[in-house]
Design a protein around this motif. Structure first.
Motif, short mmCIF file in Angstrom:
data_model
loop_
_atom_site.label_atom_id
_atom_site.label_comp_id
_atom_site.label_asym_id
_atom_site.label_seq_id
_atom_site.Cartn_x
_atom_site.Cartn_y
_atom_site.Cartn_z
N GLY A 37 43.61 40.31 43.86
CA GLY A 37 42.46 41.16 44.19
C GLY A 37 41.18 40.38 44.03
O GLY A 37 41.16 39.16 44.22
N ARG A 38 40.09 41.10 43.69
CA ARG A 38 38.82 40.43 43.46
C ARG A 38 38.97 39.47 42.27
O ARG A 38 39.86 39.65 41.43
CB ARG A 38 37.72 41.46 43.19
CG ARG A 38 37.40 42.36 44.40
CD ARG A 38 36.24 43.30 44.09
NE ARG A 38 36.44 44.11 42.90
CZ ARG A 38 37.15 45.23 42.86
NH1 ARG A 38 37.74 45.69 43.94
NH2 ARG A 38 37.29 45.88 41.72
N PRO A 39 38.05 38.48 42.14
CA PRO A 39 38.21 37.47 41.10
C PRO A 39 38.29 38.05 39.67
O PRO A 39 39.15 37.66 38.90
CB PRO A 39 36.97 36.60 41.27
CG PRO A 39 36.56 36.79 42.69
CD PRO A 39 36.95 38.18 43.07
N LEU A 40 37.39 38.95 39.32
CA LEU A 40 37.37 39.49 37.95
C LEU A 40 37.28 41.01 38.00
O LEU A 40 36.26 41.60 37.64
CB LEU A 40 36.16 38.91 37.17
CG LEU A 40 36.09 37.39 37.06
CD1 LEU A 40 34.75 36.96 36.46
CD2 LEU A 40 37.24 36.83 36.23
N GLU B 237 33.73 32.59 38.52
CA GLU B 237 32.85 33.67 38.96
C GLU B 237 31.93 33.97 37.78
O GLU B 237 32.41 34.32 36.69
CB GLU B 237 33.69 34.90 39.37
CG GLU B 237 32.90 36.06 39.89
CD GLU B 237 32.42 35.92 41.34
OE1 GLU B 237 32.55 34.83 41.92
OE2 GLU B 237 31.91 36.91 41.86
N MET B 238 30.63 33.77 37.99
CA MET B 238 29.63 33.98 36.94
C MET B 238 30.01 33.22 35.65
O MET B 238 29.91 33.75 34.55
CB MET B 238 29.48 35.48 36.67
CG MET B 238 28.09 35.90 36.19
SD MET B 238 26.74 35.28 37.18
CE MET B 238 26.75 36.41 38.58
N GLY B 239 30.48 32.01 35.85
CA GLY B 239 30.79 31.16 34.71
C GLY B 239 32.15 31.41 34.09
O GLY B 239 32.59 30.64 33.24
N HIS B 240 32.86 32.48 34.50
CA HIS B 240 34.18 32.75 33.95
C HIS B 240 35.26 32.11 34.82
O HIS B 240 35.21 32.22 36.04
CB HIS B 240 34.44 34.27 33.89
CG HIS B 240 33.80 34.93 32.73
ND1 HIS B 240 34.50 35.37 31.63
CD2 HIS B 240 32.50 35.21 32.48
CE1 HIS B 240 33.66 35.89 30.76
NE2 HIS B 240 32.44 35.81 31.25
#
Lengths: 189, 192
Positions: free
Chosen positions: B171-174, B16-19
């Motif tokens: 939960g959500r990714p990050l 997610e966004m490169g993470h």
């Protein structure tokens, strides 16, 4: 790779008699970074080698989702959605690694793997065409599966798709070449 | 109950966004497309749909856990939704989802005291269902507030209803907007 999605459909009927064995269709969808996004790169063909492992993994997952028996797979198709900073030609990179992965894992299936591709934004839907794995003209197996992801492809991404099915349309009855009549020489009939 | 088709979605987010998301955020949804026995007519007593809801709660929760490939107690959040075809009422979705749908879901998962968040709508073929998600043990766990979009291109037809259940193993990714964390759950009231 950013994300994966597996979609499995089990179809019991479509208003007609309930199928003795329900038709199952599955799609494996993988969202990857498009390394060519934003610029025109003349030489791109080498990327097909990088896509090979995705093709094999997705084909393996589809066979698993459909019960694990390669002998039960009767139809297939493939497709790609390229994000807005890419070209349709980037989607064409998927033909070889996607198609050959499925044909190899299905015991050298003979028919060409039908395909569709487009450039689109997040949420774009793609109708992935489906035909019989050993003879393209088998009319009962002409089908398509609509797939898409709400959050992909972003500008610099590509969505790769493989689809497999376990049989004809659930109420197939428009004639033409039957699966039982396949000669199996040329991948067509 | 006349089920025309069942569709399962399994989603795994690894970046997610490169993470890197480790472990990957995994969620699954199962959608059943059923015939609406009350399409086109006003029927006061919706008991038949209530019973179908109980059956669907059991069928969809078993299928969704199987799709995730985890033991039932590993499911962390859940949500449900329904879309009624044009010849039906919103109340038909309510009859399916609310009175008896949840009990078999909770029985399968264990320690699921939180309300199962839900959404419903009327729509045509291919309508998108945004299934709201919340932690199964404590509705206030902020990291698990989420939603999952699903759609089936050939449903619901006018006389059909699509009923969806979603489970996640995270939960959500990050997650990083604070609030109650899953480690802080007391689990007495389904809220905190």
């Amino acid at each position: 790779m950013r994300k994966e999605l597996i979609v499995l459909e089990e179809i019991f009927h479509e208003g007609g008699p309930r199928a003795a064995v329900p038709l199952r269709r599955a799609a494996a969808i993988t969202v990857i970074h498009n390394p060519f996004a934003g610029t025109y790169v003349p030489e791109i063909a080498g990327f097909m080698d990088d896509l090979k492992p995705f093709g094999l993994q997705m084909a393996r997952r589809l066979i698993g989702a459909l019960g694990g028996d390669t002998g039960a797979i009767e139809g297939y198709g493939k497709g790609a959605i390229v994000g807005a900073s890419g070209e349709i030609e980037h989607g064409a990179l998927w033909h070889v690694p996607g198609g050959y992965a499925m044909r190899e894992m299905l015991g050298n299936a003979k028919a060409i793997v039908p395909s569709a591709k487009k450039v689109g934004g997040p949420g774009t839907r793609l109708d992935v065409p489906i035909t019989h794995i050993n003879a393209s003209y088998v009319r009962s197996h002409f089908d398509a599966m609509e797939v898409g992801l709400a959050d992909a492809p972003r500008n610099d991404e590509m969505v790769l798709v493989l689809v497999m099915t376990t049989g004809p349309r659930v109420h197939a009855r428009v004639g033409g070449l039957k699966a039982s009549e396949i000669e199996g020489k040329d991948g067509l009939r | 109950m006349n089920i025309r088709k069942i569709v399962t979605f399994v989603e795994e987010t690894r970046l997610e966004m490169g993470h890197v998301v480790d472990p990957a955020a995994r969620r699954a949804a199962t959608v059943a497309v059923i015939e609406n026995p009350f399409a086109g007519v006003f029927v006061e007593d919706l008991t038949e749909l209530v019973s179908m809801g109980e059956e669907l709660g059991s069928l969809l929760s078993e299928r969704t856990v199987r799709a995730l490939g985890v033991p039932p107690n590993a499911v962390e959040s859940y949500g449900k939704a329904a879309a009624v075809g044009e010849n039906g009422e919103l109340e038909h979705a309510a009859a399916l989802l609310h009175p008896k749908f949840g009990a078999p879901v909770r029985k399968l998962l264990g320690k699921a005291a939180a309300i199962i968040p839900s959404s419903k709508k009327r729509g045509g073929l291919g309508v998108a269902l945004d299934i709201p998600l919340g932690h199964k043990a404590a509705a206030f766990v902020r990291s698990h507030f989420d939603g999952m979009e699903v759609r089936v291109n050939d449903a619901p037809r006018a006389n059909e209803i699509m009923v969806a259940l979603a489970f996640t193993t995270s939960g959500r990714p990050l997650p990083r907007v604070g609030g109650l964390t899953k480690q802080e759950i007391k689990g007495d009231d389904g809220l905190r």
